[in-house]
Design a protein around this motif. Structure first.
Motif, PDB file in Angstrom:
ATOM      1  N   ALA A   1       0.559  -1.194   0.063  1.00  0.00           N
ATOM      2  CA  ALA A   1      -0.127   0.144   0.048  1.00  0.00           C
ATOM      3  C   ALA A   1       0.916   1.163  -0.114  1.00  0.00           C
ATOM      4  O   ALA A   1       0.848   2.048  -0.807  1.00  0.00           O
ATOM      5  N   SER A   2       1.993   1.236   0.745  1.00  0.00           N
ATOM      6  CA  SER A   2       2.810   2.367   0.984  1.00  0.00           C
ATOM      7  C   SER A   2       3.477   2.587  -0.286  1.00  0.00           C
ATOM      8  O   SER A   2       3.555   3.908  -0.734  1.00  0.00           O
ATOM      9  N   ALA A   3       4.197   1.539  -1.107  1.00  0.00           N
ATOM     10  CA  ALA A   3       4.846   1.686  -2.146  1.00  0.00           C
ATOM     11  C   ALA A   3       4.209   1.948  -3.166  1.00  0.00           C
ATOM     12  O   ALA A   3       4.577   3.158  -4.147  1.00  0.00           O
ATOM     13  N   ILE A   4       2.878   1.732  -3.420  1.00  0.00           N
ATOM     14  CA  ILE A   4       2.047   1.927  -4.476  1.00  0.00           C
ATOM     15  C   ILE A   4       1.662   3.550  -4.175  1.00  0.00           C
ATOM     16  O   ILE A   4       1.518   4.227  -5.227  1.00  0.00           O
ATOM     17  N   PHE A   5       1.260   3.779  -2.962  1.00  0.00           N
ATOM     18  CA  PHE A   5       0.835   5.277  -2.934  1.00  0.00           C
ATOM     19  C   PHE A   5       2.034   6.228  -3.150  1.00  0.00           C
ATOM     20  O   PHE A   5       1.784   7.023  -3.797  1.00  0.00           O
ATOM     21  N   ASN A   6       3.126   5.941  -3.066  1.00  0.00           N
ATOM     22  CA  ASN A   6       4.246   6.649  -3.097  1.00  0.00           C
ATOM     23  C   ASN A   6       4.489   6.928  -4.786  1.00  0.00           C
ATOM     24  O   ASN A   6       4.551   8.398  -5.073  1.00  0.00           O
ATOM     25  N   THR A   7       4.258   6.025  -5.627  1.00  0.00           N
ATOM     26  CA  THR A   7       4.369   6.258  -7.131  1.00  0.00           C
ATOM     27  C   THR A   7       3.182   6.862  -7.388  1.00  0.00           C
ATOM     28  O   THR A   7       3.307   7.773  -8.502  1.00  0.00           O
ATOM     29  N   SER A   8       1.979   6.355  -7.055  1.00  0.00           N
ATOM     30  CA  SER A   8       0.718   7.042  -7.345  1.00  0.00           C
ATOM     31  C   SER A   8       0.724   8.650  -7.019  1.00  0.00           C
ATOM     32  O   SER A   8       0.413   9.341  -7.945  1.00  0.00           O
ATOM     33  N   PHE A   9       1.102   8.778  -5.901  1.00  0.00           N
ATOM     34  CA  PHE A   9       0.994  10.225  -5.405  1.00  0.00           C
ATOM     35  C   PHE A   9       2.032  11.306  -6.071  1.00  0.00           C
ATOM     36  O   PHE A   9       1.724  12.404  -6.529  1.00  0.00           O
ATOM     37  N   THR A  10       3.327  10.697  -6.550  1.00  0.00           N
ATOM     38  CA  THR A  10       4.243  11.561  -7.138  1.00  0.00           C
ATOM     39  C   THR A  10       3.708  11.831  -8.803  1.00  0.00           C
ATOM     40  O   THR A  10       3.921  12.867  -9.005  1.00  0.00           O
ATOM     41  N   THR A  11       3.099  10.726  -9.173  1.00  0.00           N
ATOM     42  CA  THR A  11       2.752  10.921 -10.517  1.00  0.00           C
ATOM     43  C   THR A  11       1.521  11.957 -10.533  1.00  0.00           C
ATOM     44  O   THR A  11       1.516  12.499 -11.556  1.00  0.00           O
ATOM     45  N   ALA A  12       0.670  11.635  -9.450  1.00  0.00           N
ATOM     46  CA  ALA A  12      -0.600  12.525  -9.575  1.00  0.00           C
ATOM     47  C   ALA A  12      -0.001  14.116  -9.328  1.00  0.00           C
ATOM     48  O   ALA A  12      -0.743  14.934 -10.006  1.00  0.00           O
ATOM     49  N   VAL A  13       0.759  14.260  -8.405  1.00  0.00           N
ATOM     50  CA  VAL A  13       1.340  15.702  -7.919  1.00  0.00           C
ATOM     51  C   VAL A  13       1.785  16.129  -9.214  1.00  0.00           C
ATOM     52  O   VAL A  13       1.685  17.397  -9.755  1.00  0.00           O
ATOM     53  N   ALA A  14       2.483  15.298  -9.960  1.00  0.00           N
ATOM     54  CA  ALA A  14       3.341  15.730 -11.424  1.00  0.00           C
ATOM     55  C   ALA A  14       2.340  16.230 -12.556  1.00  0.00           C
ATOM     56  O   ALA A  14       2.431  17.410 -13.011  1.00  0.00           O
ATOM     57  N   PHE A  15       0.989  15.488 -12.482  1.00  0.00           N
ATOM     58  CA  PHE A  15       0.047  16.023 -13.385  1.00  0.00           C
ATOM     59  C   PHE A  15      -0.511  17.324 -12.969  1.00  0.00           C
ATOM     60  O   PHE A  15      -1.293  18.190 -13.448  1.00  0.00           O
ATOM     61  N   LEU A  16      -0.897  17.342 -11.405  1.00  0.00           N
ATOM     62  CA  LEU A  16      -1.436  18.673 -10.855  1.00  0.00           C
ATOM     63  C   LEU A  16      -0.526  19.894 -11.125  1.00  0.00           C
ATOM     64  O   LEU A  16      -1.129  20.945 -11.252  1.00  0.00           O
ATOM     65  N   SER A  17       0.603  19.548 -11.375  1.00  0.00           N
ATOM     66  CA  SER A  17       1.263  20.815 -11.852  1.00  0.00           C
ATOM     67  C   SER A  17       1.012  21.338 -13.131  1.00  0.00           C
ATOM     68  O   SER A  17       1.355  22.546 -13.394  1.00  0.00           O
ATOM     69  N   CYS A  18       0.180  20.749 -13.806  1.00  0.00           N
ATOM     70  CA  CYS A  18      -0.349  21.675 -15.219  1.00  0.00           C
ATOM     71  C   CYS A  18      -1.441  22.512 -14.727  1.00  0.00           C
ATOM     72  O   CYS A  18      -1.602  23.174 -15.681  1.00  0.00           O
ATOM     73  N   SER A  19      -1.856  22.688 -13.497  1.00  0.00           N
ATOM     74  CA  SER A  19      -2.622  23.644 -13.178  1.00  0.00           C
ATOM     75  C   SER A  19      -2.125  24.959 -13.343  1.00  0.00           C
ATOM     76  O   SER A  19      -2.946  25.824 -13.396  1.00  0.00           O
ATOM     77  N   ILE A  20      -0.847  25.265 -13.358  1.00  0.00           N
ATOM     78  CA  ILE A  20      -0.200  26.470 -13.509  1.00  0.00           C
ATOM     79  C   ILE A  20      -0.200  27.029 -15.153  1.00  0.00           C
ATOM     80  O   ILE A  20      -0.137  28.078 -15.523  1.00  0.00           O
ATOM     81  N   SER A  21      -0.659  26.007 -15.782  1.00  0.00           N
ATOM     82  CA  SER A  21      -0.584  26.245 -17.481  1.00  0.00           C
ATOM     83  C   SER A  21      -2.011  27.056 -17.527  1.00  0.00           C
ATOM     84  O   SER A  21      -3.033  26.959 -17.090  1.00  0.00           O
ATOM     85  N   LYS A  22      -1.787  27.931 -18.725  1.00  0.00           N
ATOM     86  CA  LYS A  22      -2.696  28.797 -19.063  1.00  0.00           C
ATOM     87  C   LYS A  22      -3.700  28.289 -20.147  1.00  0.00           C
ATOM     88  O   LYS A  22      -4.623  28.634 -20.681  1.00  0.00           O
ATOM     89  N   VAL A  23      -3.144  27.082 -20.931  1.00  0.00           N
ATOM     90  CA  VAL A  23      -3.850  26.330 -21.921  1.00  0.00           C
ATOM     91  C   VAL A  23      -4.800  25.590 -21.371  1.00  0.00           C
ATOM     92  O   VAL A  23      -4.304  24.680 -20.486  1.00  0.00           O
ATOM     93  N   MET A  24      -6.130  25.607 -21.509  1.00  0.00           N
ATOM     94  CA  MET A  24      -7.122  24.980 -20.922  1.00  0.00           C
ATOM     95  C   MET A  24      -7.110  23.547 -21.208  1.00  0.00           C
ATOM     96  O   MET A  24      -7.164  22.593 -20.254  1.00  0.00           O
ATOM     97  N   PRO A  25      -6.735  22.932 -22.539  1.00  0.00           N
ATOM     98  CA  PRO A  25      -6.548  21.645 -23.030  1.00  0.00           C
ATOM     99  C   PRO A  25      -5.535  20.847 -21.743  1.00  0.00           C
ATOM    100  O   PRO A  25      -5.608  19.753 -21.133  1.00  0.00           O
ATOM    101  N   MET A  26      -4.274  21.842 -21.658  1.00  0.00           N
ATOM    102  CA  MET A  26      -3.176  21.007 -20.921  1.00  0.00           C
ATOM    103  C   MET A  26      -3.725  20.933 -19.134  1.00  0.00           C
ATOM    104  O   MET A  26      -3.370  20.183 -18.628  1.00  0.00           O
ATOM    105  N   ARG A  27      -4.422  22.121 -19.065  1.00  0.00           N
ATOM    106  CA  ARG A  27      -4.545  22.343 -17.281  1.00  0.00           C
ATOM    107  C   ARG A  27      -5.597  21.221 -17.003  1.00  0.00           C
ATOM    108  O   ARG A  27      -5.510  20.409 -16.082  1.00  0.00           O
ATOM    109  N   THR A  28      -6.681  21.037 -17.789  1.00  0.00           N
ATOM    110  CA  THR A  28      -7.813  20.240 -17.414  1.00  0.00           C
ATOM    111  C   THR A  28      -7.268  18.800 -17.579  1.00  0.00           C
ATOM    112  O   THR A  28      -7.853  17.710 -16.864  1.00  0.00           O
ATOM    113  N   CYS A  29      -6.401  18.316 -18.624  1.00  0.00           N
ATOM    114  CA  CYS A  29      -5.988  17.242 -18.846  1.00  0.00           C
ATOM    115  C   CYS A  29      -5.274  16.635 -17.662  1.00  0.00           C
ATOM    116  O   CYS A  29      -5.140  15.519 -17.255  1.00  0.00           O
ATOM    117  N   GLY A  30      -4.354  17.534 -17.105  1.00  0.00           N
ATOM    118  CA  GLY A  30      -3.406  17.206 -15.868  1.00  0.00           C
ATOM    119  C   GLY A  30      -4.541  16.880 -14.710  1.00  0.00           C
ATOM    120  O   GLY A  30      -4.371  15.859 -13.945  1.00  0.00           O
TER     121      GLY A  30
END
Length: 317
Positions: A233-262
């Motif tokens: 559970a912890s190992a899968i959580f670490n990989t999933s959490f870091t990947t999810a945060v990486a895609f959430l970083s798209c929130s700073i994009s001003k391009v709507m498709p890129m931001r919502t896709c993240g």
């Protein structure tokens, strides 16, 4: 230059003067601004322009196909396995897709038929092929078509469930780019299932080695699944959490498709993690009780015989 005997130079100069005056006065809001190059107001010339040709058909059933002869003549018709290629379209190939028509270079675009939608229906075939390929890899690694089928169902269900939360957050924008998340979820989901299933096998050998294959007692299986959950559970959580945060970083994009896709990708990864730690142990237990060791992948009504645990100090055959 293009010479036309029916159009005098004075008429051309008068039109150019009116266009320049309109663009100088209103700028990009001018109805003529999109038809000429930005330097038109300074030079009075434009390297390119656009025009609209209205066409209609009396029979509505022919409205979808009326422009196909034109596209075929210009070599811009979409085709599957065309010209020896996997697919051919005006959207593919070299950057310069203009058609030489005398001294003019023409790029044709039709609003009546969206070629992009036409391409999507064919391009989804490789997507289904990737799903089948991942299922085959899962079945070979897990050595069970039942586990592979349940795992693929779990992976694919994370997409529509994520869509529900996506809409609950009052996000209505959904484009073709969002559909490509299926490839991301296939890879992450299959990897998570491999980790949990392999850990279940290793923990089973460590906690309860057997002399003869069979079903563990309830308390023994509970210990195995609990130990498996703690390890993974912890190992899968670490990989999933870091990947999810990486895609959430798209929130700073001003391009709507890129931001919502993240945002959508992060939701899919989170939902896939939740399903992995809840749904996967359940069907692994069903597989252990009724299917493990059988050639048929269908669960039987009768449970497998009880396993004979190896004694301490003996060697497991």
């Amino acid at each position: 230059t293009w010479d036309c005997a029916l159009l005098s130079q004075a008429s051309v100069d008068d039109v150019v003067a009116r266009l320049v005056a309109s663009i100088d006065q209103t700028g990009p809001k001018s109805p003529y601004a999109r038809f000429v190059h930005p330097s038109f107001t300074e030079t009075g010339q434009s390297a390119y322009t656009r025009t609209y040709i209205k066409a209609w058909v009396e029979n509505k059933e022919d409205a979808v196909d009326f422009d196909k002869p034109v596209r075929r003549y210009l070599g811009r018709e979409y085709g599957f396995f065309q010209d020896g290629l996997y697919s051919s379209s005006a959207y593919m190939g070299e950057d310069d897709r203009f058609v030489e028509q005398g001294p003019l270079r023409v790029r044709i675009f039709s609003t009546a038929v969206d070629e992009f939608d036409t391409m999507i229906s064919w391009d989804f075939l490789p997507a289904f092929g990737s799903i089948i390929l991942v299922w085959v890899i899962m079945a070979c690694h897990l050595k069970s078509t039942f586990l592979a089928s349940c795992g693929m169902f779990q992976i694919m269900m994370s997409l529509p469930i994520a869509c529900i939360f996506y809409r609950l957050f009052q996000i209505d924008y959904f484009e073709f780019l969002h559909v490509l998340i299926v490839y991301l979820v296939l890879g992450i989901g299959a990897d998570d299932i491999f980790v949990l299933a392999d850990t279940f096998r290793h923990v089973s050998e460590d906690i309860a080695p057997v002399e003869s294959e069979g079903v563990y007692e309830g308390r023994v299986l509970h210990r195995i699944i609990r130990k498996t959950f703690i390890r993974t559970a912890s190992a899968i959580f670490n990989t999933s959490f870091t990947t999810a945060v990486a895609f959430l970083s798209c929130s700073i994009s001003k391009v709507m498709p890129m931001r919502t896709c993240g945002w959508y990708a992060a939701l899919c990864i989170v939902l896939n993690y939740i399903l992995t730690i809840t749904f996967t142990p359940a069907y692994i237990a069903i597989w252990h009780y009724r299917i493990q060791g059988k050639r048929c992948c269908c669960p039987g009504w009768r449970m497998r015989p009880p396993a004979q645990l190896a004694r301490i100090g003996t060697t497991t055959p």
